[in-house]
Design a protein around this motif. Structure first.
Motif, PDB file in Angstrom:
ATOM      1  N   VAL A   3      -5.284  -7.288  -3.840  1.00 53.65           N
ATOM      2  CA  VAL A   3      -4.798  -7.137  -4.894  1.00 53.65           C
ATOM      3  C   VAL A   3      -4.085  -5.150  -4.420  1.00 53.65           C
ATOM      4  O   VAL A   3      -4.864  -5.145  -3.612  1.00 53.65           O
ATOM      5  CB  VAL A   3      -6.046  -7.078  -5.688  1.00 53.65           C
ATOM      6  N   ARG A   4      -3.491  -4.617  -5.316  1.00 48.16           N
ATOM      7  CA  ARG A   4      -3.345  -3.360  -5.370  1.00 48.16           C
ATOM      8  C   ARG A   4      -4.037  -3.418  -6.659  1.00 48.16           C
ATOM      9  O   ARG A   4      -4.150  -3.550  -7.847  1.00 48.16           O
ATOM     10  CB  ARG A   4      -1.638  -3.405  -5.455  1.00 48.16           C
ATOM     11  N   PHE A   5      -5.023  -2.211  -6.307  1.00 50.08           N
ATOM     12  CA  PHE A   5      -6.366  -1.603  -7.306  1.00 50.08           C
ATOM     13  C   PHE A   5      -4.600  -0.615  -8.389  1.00 50.08           C
ATOM     14  O   PHE A   5      -3.912   0.093  -8.069  1.00 50.08           O
ATOM     15  CB  PHE A   5      -6.684  -0.489  -6.353  1.00 50.08           C
ATOM     16  N   ILE A   6      -4.533  -0.787  -9.350  1.00 52.55           N
ATOM     17  CA  ILE A   6      -4.085   0.529 -10.630  1.00 52.55           C
ATOM     18  C   ILE A   6      -5.132   1.080 -11.210  1.00 52.55           C
ATOM     19  O   ILE A   6      -4.683   2.291 -11.388  1.00 52.55           O
ATOM     20  CB  ILE A   6      -3.392  -0.719 -11.618  1.00 52.55           C
ATOM     21  N   GLU A   7      -6.219   0.623 -10.987  1.00 53.87           N
ATOM     22  CA  GLU A   7      -7.475   1.711 -11.800  1.00 53.87           C
ATOM     23  C   GLU A   7      -8.447   1.317 -11.149  1.00 53.87           C
ATOM     24  O   GLU A   7      -9.090   0.709 -11.091  1.00 53.87           O
ATOM     25  CB  GLU A   7      -7.400   1.246 -13.449  1.00 53.87           C
ATOM     26  N   THR A   8      -8.799   2.814 -10.794  1.00 47.78           N
ATOM     27  CA  THR A   8      -9.811   2.467  -9.964  1.00 47.78           C
ATOM     28  C   THR A   8     -11.592   3.405 -10.497  1.00 47.78           C
ATOM     29  O   THR A   8     -10.648   4.670 -11.304  1.00 47.78           O
ATOM     30  CB  THR A   8     -10.258   3.135  -8.672  1.00 47.78           C
ATOM     31  N   ASN A   9     -13.173   3.008 -10.537  1.00 44.16           N
ATOM     32  CA  ASN A   9     -13.829   4.651 -10.953  1.00 44.16           C
ATOM     33  C   ASN A   9     -14.969   4.033 -10.962  1.00 44.16           C
ATOM     34  O   ASN A   9     -15.550   3.336 -10.248  1.00 44.16           O
ATOM     35  CB  ASN A   9     -14.525   3.815 -12.490  1.00 44.16           C
ATOM     36  N   ASN A  10     -14.737   5.054  -9.458  1.00 41.65           N
ATOM     37  CA  ASN A  10     -15.630   5.376  -8.636  1.00 41.65           C
ATOM     38  C   ASN A  10     -16.265   3.809  -7.877  1.00 41.65           C
ATOM     39  O   ASN A  10     -17.444   3.510  -7.298  1.00 41.65           O
ATOM     40  CB  ASN A  10     -17.357   5.320 -10.170  1.00 41.65           C
TER      41      ASN A  10
ATOM     42  N   GLU B 297      -7.183   2.529   1.070  1.00 45.13           N
ATOM     43  CA  GLU B 297      -7.719   2.697   0.393  1.00 45.13           C
ATOM     44  C   GLU B 297      -7.167   1.954  -1.351  1.00 45.13           C
ATOM     45  O   GLU B 297      -8.252   1.862  -1.861  1.00 45.13           O
ATOM     46  CB  GLU B 297      -7.741   3.968   0.499  1.00 45.13           C
ATOM     47  N   ASN B 298      -5.793   1.806  -1.223  1.00 44.56           N
ATOM     48  CA  ASN B 298      -5.601   1.455  -2.524  1.00 44.56           C
ATOM     49  C   ASN B 298      -5.669  -0.140  -2.381  1.00 44.56           C
ATOM     50  O   ASN B 298      -4.688  -0.697  -3.581  1.00 44.56           O
ATOM     51  CB  ASN B 298      -3.996   2.086  -2.859  1.00 44.56           C
ATOM     52  N   ILE B 299      -5.641  -0.926  -1.434  1.00 46.73           N
ATOM     53  CA  ILE B 299      -5.913  -2.584  -1.235  1.00 46.73           C
ATOM     54  C   ILE B 299      -6.948  -2.764  -1.457  1.00 46.73           C
ATOM     55  O   ILE B 299      -7.792  -2.298  -0.556  1.00 46.73           O
ATOM     56  CB  ILE B 299      -5.141  -2.904   0.039  1.00 46.73           C
TER      57      ILE B 299
ATOM     58  N   HIS C 291       0.694  -1.245  -0.103  1.00 49.47           N
ATOM     59  CA  HIS C 291       0.126   0.040   0.038  1.00 49.47           C
ATOM     60  C   HIS C 291       0.669   0.846  -0.189  1.00 49.47           C
ATOM     61  O   HIS C 291       0.461   2.498  -0.008  1.00 49.47           O
ATOM     62  CB  HIS C 291      -0.334  -0.083   1.300  1.00 49.47           C
ATOM     63  N   SER C 292       1.995   0.852   0.101  1.00 44.32           N
ATOM     64  CA  SER C 292       2.569   1.957   0.461  1.00 44.32           C
ATOM     65  C   SER C 292       3.855   2.045  -1.187  1.00 44.32           C
ATOM     66  O   SER C 292       4.608   3.143  -1.091  1.00 44.32           O
ATOM     67  CB  SER C 292       3.995   2.156   1.596  1.00 44.32           C
ATOM     68  N   LYS C 293       3.558   1.266  -2.221  1.00 45.56           N
ATOM     69  CA  LYS C 293       4.332   1.900  -3.019  1.00 45.56           C
ATOM     70  C   LYS C 293       3.129   2.347  -4.730  1.00 45.56           C
ATOM     71  O   LYS C 293       2.337   2.289  -4.181  1.00 45.56           O
ATOM     72  CB  LYS C 293       4.218   0.290  -3.756  1.00 45.56           C
ATOM     73  N   THR C 294       4.306   2.975  -4.909  1.00 41.89           N
ATOM     74  CA  THR C 294       2.412   3.407  -6.341  1.00 41.89           C
ATOM     75  C   THR C 294       2.947   2.247  -7.580  1.00 41.89           C
ATOM     76  O   THR C 294       3.357   1.382  -6.991  1.00 41.89           O
ATOM     77  CB  THR C 294       3.922   4.291  -7.057  1.00 41.89           C
ATOM     78  N   ILE C 295       1.728   2.482  -8.570  1.00 40.33           N
ATOM     79  CA  ILE C 295       0.893   1.512  -8.642  1.00 40.33           C
ATOM     80  C   ILE C 295       2.750   1.167  -9.673  1.00 40.33           C
ATOM     81  O   ILE C 295       2.234  -0.221  -9.905  1.00 40.33           O
ATOM     82  CB  ILE C 295       0.147   2.342  -9.878  1.00 40.33           C
ATOM     83  N   GLU C 296       3.226   1.679  -9.872  1.00 42.78           N
ATOM     84  CA  GLU C 296       4.731   1.525 -11.094  1.00 42.78           C
ATOM     85  C   GLU C 296       5.467   0.674 -10.433  1.00 42.78           C
ATOM     86  O   GLU C 296       6.135  -0.565 -11.144  1.00 42.78           O
ATOM     87  CB  GLU C 296       5.537   2.905 -11.790  1.00 42.78           C
ATOM     88  N   GLU C 297       5.616   0.908  -9.041  1.00 39.21           N
ATOM     89  CA  GLU C 297       6.424  -0.286  -8.285  1.00 39.21           C
ATOM     90  C   GLU C 297       6.072  -1.178  -8.084  1.00 39.21           C
ATOM     91  O   GLU C 297       6.474  -1.856  -7.921  1.00 39.21           O
ATOM     92  CB  GLU C 297       6.687   0.811  -6.914  1.00 39.21           C
ATOM     93  N   ALA C 298       4.920  -1.280  -8.092  1.00 41.31           N
ATOM     94  CA  ALA C 298       3.921  -1.958  -7.427  1.00 41.31           C
ATOM     95  C   ALA C 298       4.492  -3.545  -8.509  1.00 41.31           C
ATOM     96  O   ALA C 298       4.654  -4.227  -8.758  1.00 41.31           O
ATOM     97  CB  ALA C 298       2.788  -2.439  -7.091  1.00 41.31           C
ATOM     98  N   LEU C 299       3.923  -2.883  -9.755  1.00 38.48           N
ATOM     99  CA  LEU C 299       3.784  -3.483 -10.979  1.00 38.48           C
ATOM    100  C   LEU C 299       5.309  -4.296 -11.261  1.00 38.48           C
ATOM    101  O   LEU C 299       5.691  -5.673 -11.307  1.00 38.48           O
ATOM    102  CB  LEU C 299       3.302  -2.764 -12.199  1.00 38.48           C
TER     103      LEU C 299
ATOM    104  N   LYS D   5     -12.286   3.095  -2.629  1.00 38.12           N
ATOM    105  CA  LYS D   5     -11.108   2.911  -3.000  1.00 38.12           C
ATOM    106  C   LYS D   5     -10.063   3.285  -3.950  1.00 38.12           C
ATOM    107  O   LYS D   5     -10.994   4.013  -4.909  1.00 38.12           O
ATOM    108  CB  LYS D   5     -10.955   1.897  -3.271  1.00 38.12           C
ATOM    109  N   HIS D   6      -9.084   4.259  -3.772  1.00 39.51           N
ATOM    110  CA  HIS D   6      -8.315   5.405  -4.614  1.00 39.51           C
ATOM    111  C   HIS D   6      -7.094   4.342  -5.373  1.00 39.51           C
ATOM    112  O   HIS D   6      -6.166   4.640  -4.309  1.00 39.51           O
ATOM    113  CB  HIS D   6      -8.040   6.259  -4.623  1.00 39.51           C
ATOM    114  N   ALA D   7      -6.977   3.693  -6.699  1.00 35.09           N
ATOM    115  CA  ALA D   7      -5.879   3.187  -7.328  1.00 35.09           C
ATOM    116  C   ALA D   7      -4.253   4.392  -7.261  1.00 35.09           C
ATOM    117  O   ALA D   7      -3.337   3.512  -6.547  1.00 35.09           O
ATOM    118  CB  ALA D   7      -5.806   2.622  -8.706  1.00 35.09           C
ATOM    119  N   GLU D   8      -4.515   5.899  -6.652  1.00 37.15           N
ATOM    120  CA  GLU D   8      -3.354   6.540  -7.077  1.00 37.15           C
ATOM    121  C   GLU D   8      -2.937   6.766  -5.465  1.00 37.15           C
ATOM    122  O   GLU D   8      -1.930   7.283  -5.935  1.00 37.15           O
ATOM    123  CB  GLU D   8      -3.659   8.166  -7.814  1.00 37.15           C
ATOM    124  N   LYS D   9      -3.840   6.356  -4.387  1.00 34.70           N
ATOM    125  CA  LYS D   9      -3.158   6.620  -3.610  1.00 34.70           C
ATOM    126  C   LYS D   9      -1.892   5.932  -3.572  1.00 34.70           C
ATOM    127  O   LYS D   9      -1.782   4.818  -3.086  1.00 34.70           O
ATOM    128  CB  LYS D   9      -3.897   6.640  -2.503  1.00 34.70           C
TER     129      LYS D   9
END
Length: 371
Positions: free
Chosen positions: A149-156, A189-191, A5-13, A173-177
């Motif tokens: 999971v770590r969210f990488i895209e979320t919409n509402n 919020e990103n998990i 949860h403390s990684k960016t999307i790029e770091e997680a991938l 939930k918010h992927a960019e957090k």
């Protein structure tokens, strides 16, 4: 190392050696061998063990001992009768528990959800058991999140995490957090966690933990404790102990009196053994088992399965039940009771069109509107 949860999307991938297009089928097969199937294996009791357990009840053991004493005395009538009682009682209990075990197994198979996964850059539908670390999954309203999971895209996106946290209000939930490492589970919020489900919105996420390595898996591992006696089995054991002590005291007294009276030792021994056999209540185990079976059948009609018969009586022995209500002992569902409108024809149309839910899954309000 940072937690997910403390990684960016790029770091997680990057850490999971995945990409926004997912992993290949070949890579997935390799990872399945490393991480195993995405399921929490429940310890399954063997059929033989279930059968043997029917004859380990203290009262049954006393009856078995009494049957051998009857055989030793040459009383074949009592021997066959007691053995028959014990065997029939064991069969009744075994049948009921084996049937429950089979039904629970079938229900578990039926409850395995399907999930949309990106494999080789294409969307395929797989059993949730076949996804692995690094898989990119697509989640929609009403879907159960199959793993951590770590969210990488979320919409509402709104997720119901009541199964894990006890809170029935859906969580945004918010992927960019990107969150601090010490963020508690209920604020990540990103998990997304395995076993929770999407109430609203759509999302893409990368799997980072499966099976026993998920939060639910860790909870299951901690809760694996030795089975405790139910109030009924405890009562039967206590009754059997008191019965044996009482019989030994009474028959010992009779034996001493007989010796004082100068009676023949062999005659006294035969008398004591005969009295011991006749004092054991052969019909009691069958009466108890039949009562429990009736209780199990009643509960089954109310859609409740009992794995072991003595557990039927456990709830009846409860004096207090302390529990959160909403979403725990309620179904977390809403129902439209009445509709007030100047134009009754337009309301059903609005309910149907302004709605992303399905009849049995989705946002509780929208599901109620559909129904």
């Amino acid at each position: 190392m940072k937690v997910m949860h403390s990684k960016t999307i790029e770091e997680a991938l990057e850490e999971l050696k995945s990409s926004i297009n997912g992993i290949s089928t070949q890579e997935a097969e390799k990872r399945l061998k490393i991480y195993g199937k995405n399921k929490i294996e429940l310890e399954e009791e063997s059929t033989l063990k279930i059968f043997i357990r029917q004859f380990t009840n203290p009262l049954i053991l006393i009856l078995i001992l009494a049957s051998f004493i009857a055989l030793y005395l040459g009383d074949l009538k009592d021997f066959y009768f007691i053995v028959g009682i014990v065997f029939v009682n064991g069969l009744i209990g075994f049948y009921q528990e084996y049937k429950a075990k089979t039904k629970i197994k079938d229900l578990l198979q039926l409850s395995i959800p399907k999930v949309e996964v990106l494999r080789d850059g294409k969307v395929v539908e797989l059993s949730s058991e076949d996804i692995t670390v690094g898989d990119i999954i697509i989640l929609r309203e009403g879907d159960v999140i199959p793993a951590d999971v770590r969210f990488i895209e979320t919409n509402n996106l709104l997720v119901d995490e009541s199964l894990l946290t006890g809170e029935s209000i859906p969580v945004e939930k918010h992927a960019e957090k990107v969150l601090p490492e010490d963020t508690p589970i209920y604020e990540r919020e990103n998990i997304g966690y395995g076993g929770t489900y999407v109430v609203k919105g759509v999302a893409k996420a990368v799997v980072f933990a499966v099976g026993l390595n998920t939060e639910m898996g860790r909870i299951y591992t901690k809760l694996k404790i030795k089975e405790r006696e139910t109030p009924l089995t405890r009562s039967i054991r206590s009754f059997s102990k008191r019965l044996i002590i009482t019989l030994v005291l009474i028959l010992s007294f009779i034996f001493v009196i007989g010796l004082i009276q100068g009676r023949e030792l062999k005659t006294l021994v035969m008398l004591i053994i005969a009295q011991l056999v006749s004092s054991v209540p052969e019909g009691l185990p069958v009466v108890i088992t039949i009562a429990l079976v009736v209780g199990a059948i009643t509960l089954y009609k109310k859609k409740t399965l009992i794995r072991q018969l003595p557990a039927v009586e456990s709830l009846g022995s409860a004096t207090f039940i302390c529990t959160d209500k909403t979403g725990t002992i309620t179904e977390n569902k809403l129902k439209v009771e009445k509709v007030y409108s100047l134009d009754n024809e337009i309301i059903p149309l609005v309910f149907a069109l302004c709605n992303d839910s399905e009849i049995e899954k989705g946002d509780p309000i929208e599901t109620a509107m559909l129904k």
